[in-house]
Design a protein around this motif. Structure first.
Motif, PDB file in Angstrom:
ATOM      1  N   VAL A  59       1.844  14.533  10.204  1.00 56.37           N
ATOM      2  CA  VAL A  59       3.228  15.297   9.583  1.00 56.37           C
ATOM      3  C   VAL A  59       4.002  14.118   8.788  1.00 56.37           C
ATOM      4  O   VAL A  59       4.983  13.387   9.918  1.00 56.37           O
ATOM      5  N   HIS A  60       4.043  14.109   7.459  1.00 53.95           N
ATOM      6  CA  HIS A  60       4.320  12.150   7.573  1.00 53.95           C
ATOM      7  C   HIS A  60       5.963  12.759   6.208  1.00 53.95           C
ATOM      8  O   HIS A  60       5.442  13.476   5.479  1.00 53.95           O
ATOM      9  N   CYS A  61       7.211  12.920   6.633  1.00 48.88           N
ATOM     10  CA  CYS A  61       7.934  13.352   5.742  1.00 48.88           C
ATOM     11  C   CYS A  61       7.996  11.879   4.709  1.00 48.88           C
ATOM     12  O   CYS A  61       8.722  10.908   4.690  1.00 48.88           O
ATOM     13  N   LEU A  62       7.992  12.212   3.381  1.00 47.35           N
ATOM     14  CA  LEU A  62       8.031  11.402   2.306  1.00 47.35           C
ATOM     15  C   LEU A  62       9.316  11.256   1.384  1.00 47.35           C
ATOM     16  O   LEU A  62       9.361  10.946   1.194  1.00 47.35           O
ATOM     17  N   GLU A  63       9.881  12.371   1.607  1.00 47.30           N
ATOM     18  CA  GLU A  63      11.608  12.053   1.396  1.00 47.30           C
ATOM     19  C   GLU A  63      12.136  13.542   1.460  1.00 47.30           C
ATOM     20  O   GLU A  63      12.054  14.492   2.236  1.00 47.30           O
ATOM     21  N   GLY A  64      13.675  13.627   1.472  1.00 44.79           N
ATOM     22  CA  GLY A  64      14.298  14.605   2.476  1.00 44.79           C
ATOM     23  C   GLY A  64      14.506  14.732   3.973  1.00 44.79           C
ATOM     24  O   GLY A  64      14.500  13.233   4.727  1.00 44.79           O
ATOM     25  N   GLU A  65      14.529  15.821   4.778  1.00 46.75           N
ATOM     26  CA  GLU A  65      14.918  15.509   5.877  1.00 46.75           C
ATOM     27  C   GLU A  65      15.135  17.409   6.389  1.00 46.75           C
ATOM     28  O   GLU A  65      15.477  18.094   5.793  1.00 46.75           O
ATOM     29  N   VAL A  66      13.821  17.014   7.080  1.00 46.77           N
ATOM     30  CA  VAL A  66      13.454  18.544   7.957  1.00 46.77           C
ATOM     31  C   VAL A  66      13.509  18.404   9.674  1.00 46.77           C
ATOM     32  O   VAL A  66      13.972  17.402  10.173  1.00 46.77           O
ATOM     33  N   ALA A  92       7.006  23.774  14.059  1.00 45.56           N
ATOM     34  CA  ALA A  92       7.533  24.453  12.995  1.00 45.56           C
ATOM     35  C   ALA A  92       8.283  24.108  12.017  1.00 45.56           C
ATOM     36  O   ALA A  92       8.225  22.744  12.464  1.00 45.56           O
ATOM     37  N   VAL A  93       8.660  24.179  10.721  1.00 44.10           N
ATOM     38  CA  VAL A  93       9.057  23.304  10.253  1.00 44.10           C
ATOM     39  C   VAL A  93      10.390  24.255   9.881  1.00 44.10           C
ATOM     40  O   VAL A  93      10.210  25.121   9.043  1.00 44.10           O
ATOM     41  N   GLU A  94      11.316  23.254   9.187  1.00 46.14           N
ATOM     42  CA  GLU A  94      12.552  23.924   8.587  1.00 46.14           C
ATOM     43  C   GLU A  94      14.233  22.543   7.426  1.00 46.14           C
ATOM     44  O   GLU A  94      13.791  21.683   8.761  1.00 46.14           O
ATOM     45  N   ALA A  95      13.661  23.083   6.179  1.00 46.35           N
ATOM     46  CA  ALA A  95      14.127  21.834   5.912  1.00 46.35           C
ATOM     47  C   ALA A  95      15.498  22.116   5.168  1.00 46.35           C
ATOM     48  O   ALA A  95      16.191  22.882   5.520  1.00 46.35           O
ATOM     49  N   ILE A  96      16.015  20.869   6.165  1.00 43.00           N
ATOM     50  CA  ILE A  96      17.681  20.769   5.832  1.00 43.00           C
ATOM     51  C   ILE A  96      18.036  20.178   4.626  1.00 43.00           C
ATOM     52  O   ILE A  96      19.564  20.159   4.089  1.00 43.00           O
ATOM     53  N   GLN A  97      17.025  19.816   4.238  1.00 43.01           N
ATOM     54  CA  GLN A  97      17.420  18.930   2.512  1.00 43.01           C
ATOM     55  C   GLN A  97      16.049  18.918   1.857  1.00 43.01           C
ATOM     56  O   GLN A  97      15.233  19.801   1.975  1.00 43.01           O
ATOM     57  N   ASP A  98      16.428  19.040   0.336  1.00 40.70           N
ATOM     58  CA  ASP A  98      15.181  19.266  -0.158  1.00 40.70           C
ATOM     59  C   ASP A  98      14.182  18.113  -0.339  1.00 40.70           C
ATOM     60  O   ASP A  98      14.246  17.225  -0.120  1.00 40.70           O
ATOM     61  N   SER A  99      13.037  18.342   0.479  1.00 46.46           N
ATOM     62  CA  SER A  99      12.153  17.639   1.179  1.00 46.46           C
ATOM     63  C   SER A  99      10.536  17.814   0.815  1.00 46.46           C
ATOM     64  O   SER A  99      10.609  19.000   0.832  1.00 46.46           O
ATOM     65  N   THR A 100      10.005  16.772   0.690  1.00 49.90           N
ATOM     66  CA  THR A 100       8.017  17.151   0.407  1.00 49.90           C
ATOM     67  C   THR A 100       7.629  15.972   1.553  1.00 49.90           C
ATOM     68  O   THR A 100       8.269  15.004   2.446  1.00 49.90           O
ATOM     69  N   VAL A 101       6.682  16.625   2.116  1.00 50.90           N
ATOM     70  CA  VAL A 101       6.313  16.241   3.721  1.00 50.90           C
ATOM     71  C   VAL A 101       5.003  16.606   3.425  1.00 50.90           C
ATOM     72  O   VAL A 101       3.674  17.403   3.196  1.00 50.90           O
ATOM     73  N   LEU A 102       4.072  15.728   3.727  1.00 49.43           N
ATOM     74  CA  LEU A 102       2.616  15.083   3.744  1.00 49.43           C
ATOM     75  C   LEU A 102       1.705  15.385   5.186  1.00 49.43           C
ATOM     76  O   LEU A 102       2.560  15.568   6.504  1.00 49.43           O
ATOM     77  N   VAL A 103       1.099  16.277   4.988  1.00 48.62           N
ATOM     78  CA  VAL A 103       0.525  17.211   6.366  1.00 48.62           C
ATOM     79  C   VAL A 103      -1.052  16.684   6.407  1.00 48.62           C
ATOM     80  O   VAL A 103      -1.503  17.553   5.351  1.00 48.62           O
ATOM     81  N   THR A 104      -1.253  16.250   7.316  1.00 49.42           N
ATOM     82  CA  THR A 104      -3.299  15.809   7.100  1.00 49.42           C
ATOM     83  C   THR A 104      -3.493  16.570   8.297  1.00 49.42           C
ATOM     84  O   THR A 104      -2.749  16.150   9.727  1.00 49.42           O
TER      85      THR A 104
END
Length: 110
Positions: A59-66, A92-104
Protein backbone atom coordinates in the motif's frame (compact mmCIF):
# COMPACT_ATOMS: atom_id res chain seq x y z
CA UNK A 1 -16.84 -1.43 -23.42
CA UNK A 2 -13.64 -3.31 -22.56
CA UNK A 3 -11.61 -2.34 -19.52
CA UNK A 4 -8.26 -0.87 -20.54
CA UNK A 5 -5.23 -2.12 -18.62
CA UNK A 6 -1.59 -1.23 -19.10
CA UNK A 7 0.39 -3.56 -21.33
CA UNK A 8 3.76 -5.09 -20.39
CA UNK A 9 6.58 -2.51 -20.64
CA UNK A 10 4.09 0.37 -20.99
CA UNK A 11 5.00 3.46 -18.96
CA UNK A 12 2.33 4.17 -16.33
CA UNK A 13 1.81 7.72 -15.04
CA UNK A 14 1.32 7.82 -11.26
CA UNK A 15 1.88 11.53 -10.82
CA UNK A 16 -0.38 13.18 -8.22
CA UNK A 17 -3.90 13.91 -9.46
CA UNK A 18 -4.13 17.02 -7.26
CA UNK A 19 -7.39 18.84 -8.11
CA UNK A 20 -8.46 16.01 -10.48
CA UNK A 21 -9.15 13.59 -7.59
CA UNK A 22 -12.86 14.49 -7.48
CA UNK A 23 -13.28 13.65 -11.18
CA UNK A 24 -11.15 10.49 -11.27
CA UNK A 25 -12.33 6.99 -10.38
CA UNK A 26 -10.45 4.12 -8.77
CA UNK A 27 -9.18 1.75 -11.45
CA UNK A 28 -7.11 -1.37 -11.97
CA UNK A 29 -3.86 -0.41 -13.68
CA UNK A 30 -2.98 -3.97 -14.69
CA UNK A 31 -3.85 -7.51 -13.70
CA UNK A 32 -2.10 -10.79 -14.43
CA UNK A 33 -2.43 -14.29 -13.00
CA UNK A 34 0.31 -13.42 -10.49
CA UNK A 35 -0.42 -9.81 -9.48
CA UNK A 36 -2.70 -6.79 -9.72
CA UNK A 37 -2.09 -3.06 -9.31
CA UNK A 38 -4.95 -0.70 -8.39
CA UNK A 39 -4.92 3.08 -8.06
CA UNK A 40 -7.40 3.93 -5.30
CA UNK A 41 -8.82 7.42 -5.55
CA UNK A 42 -10.03 8.50 -2.11
CA UNK A 43 -11.69 11.88 -1.55
CA UNK A 44 -11.32 13.18 2.03
CA UNK A 45 -13.64 11.26 4.35
CA UNK A 46 -13.95 8.19 2.08
CA UNK A 47 -13.76 4.93 4.02
CA UNK A 48 -13.15 1.38 2.88
CA UNK A 49 -14.43 -1.00 5.54
CA UNK A 50 -12.28 -3.80 6.92
CA UNK A 51 -11.62 -6.49 4.32
CA UNK A 52 -8.94 -9.02 3.28
CA UNK A 53 -6.89 -9.30 0.10
CA UNK A 54 -6.33 -12.66 -1.60
CA UNK A 55 -2.54 -12.27 -1.44
CA UNK A 56 0.29 -10.20 -0.01
CA UNK A 57 -0.17 -6.48 -0.67
CA UNK A 58 1.79 -3.27 -0.75
CA UNK A 59 0.00 0.00 0.00
CA UNK A 60 1.82 3.09 -1.29
CA UNK A 61 0.27 6.48 -0.55
CA UNK A 62 1.00 8.53 -3.68
CA UNK A 63 -0.53 11.78 -2.42
CA UNK A 64 -2.60 13.03 0.48
CA UNK A 65 -2.97 11.36 3.86
CA UNK A 66 -4.82 8.18 4.86
CA UNK A 67 -5.43 6.22 8.04
CA UNK A 68 -4.56 2.59 7.34
CA UNK A 69 -5.69 0.13 10.00
CA UNK A 70 -4.25 -3.38 10.27
CA UNK A 71 -3.26 -5.71 13.07
CA UNK A 72 -4.99 -3.61 15.69
CA UNK A 73 -2.93 -0.53 14.81
CA UNK A 74 -3.77 2.53 12.73
CA UNK A 75 -0.93 4.03 10.73
CA UNK A 76 -1.08 7.44 9.12
CA UNK A 77 0.37 7.23 5.62
CA UNK A 78 1.45 10.42 3.85
CA UNK A 79 2.39 10.84 0.20
CA UNK A 80 5.54 8.83 -0.48
CA UNK A 81 5.05 6.32 2.37
CA UNK A 82 4.13 2.66 2.03
CA UNK A 83 3.65 -0.54 3.97
CA UNK A 84 2.96 -4.17 3.18
CA UNK A 85 0.73 -6.87 4.61
CA UNK A 86 0.71 -10.63 4.47
CA UNK A 87 -2.07 -12.41 2.60
CA UNK A 88 -5.52 -12.27 4.23
CA UNK A 89 -4.52 -9.70 6.91
CA UNK A 90 -7.70 -7.72 7.71
CA UNK A 91 -7.30 -4.01 6.98
CA UNK A 92 -9.32 -0.80 6.46
CA UNK A 93 -8.60 2.62 4.96
CA UNK A 94 -9.92 6.13 5.58
CA UNK A 95 -8.84 9.21 3.64
CA UNK A 96 -7.94 12.13 5.91
CA UNK A 97 -7.23 14.33 2.87
CA UNK A 98 -7.96 13.85 -0.82
CA UNK A 99 -5.60 10.97 -1.57
CA UNK A 100 -4.47 8.42 -4.13
CA UNK A 101 -3.02 5.08 -3.09
CA UNK A 102 -1.30 2.43 -5.19
CA UNK A 103 -2.25 -1.06 -4.01
CA UNK A 104 -0.35 -4.02 -5.43
CA UNK A 105 -1.61 -7.54 -4.73
CA UNK A 106 0.61 -10.57 -5.26
CA UNK A 107 -1.73 -13.52 -5.55
CA UNK A 108 -0.97 -16.53 -3.37
CA UNK A 109 -0.08 -19.71 -5.18
CA UNK A 110 -2.55 -22.39 -4.47
Amino acid sequence: MAISHAKPAEVINLQPLSDKIASTKTHTIFKTDAMEAIRLVLPAGKQIAEHKAPGEITVHCLEGEVNFSAGGTTHVLHGGEMLYLEAADPHAVEAIQDSTVLVTIVFSKG
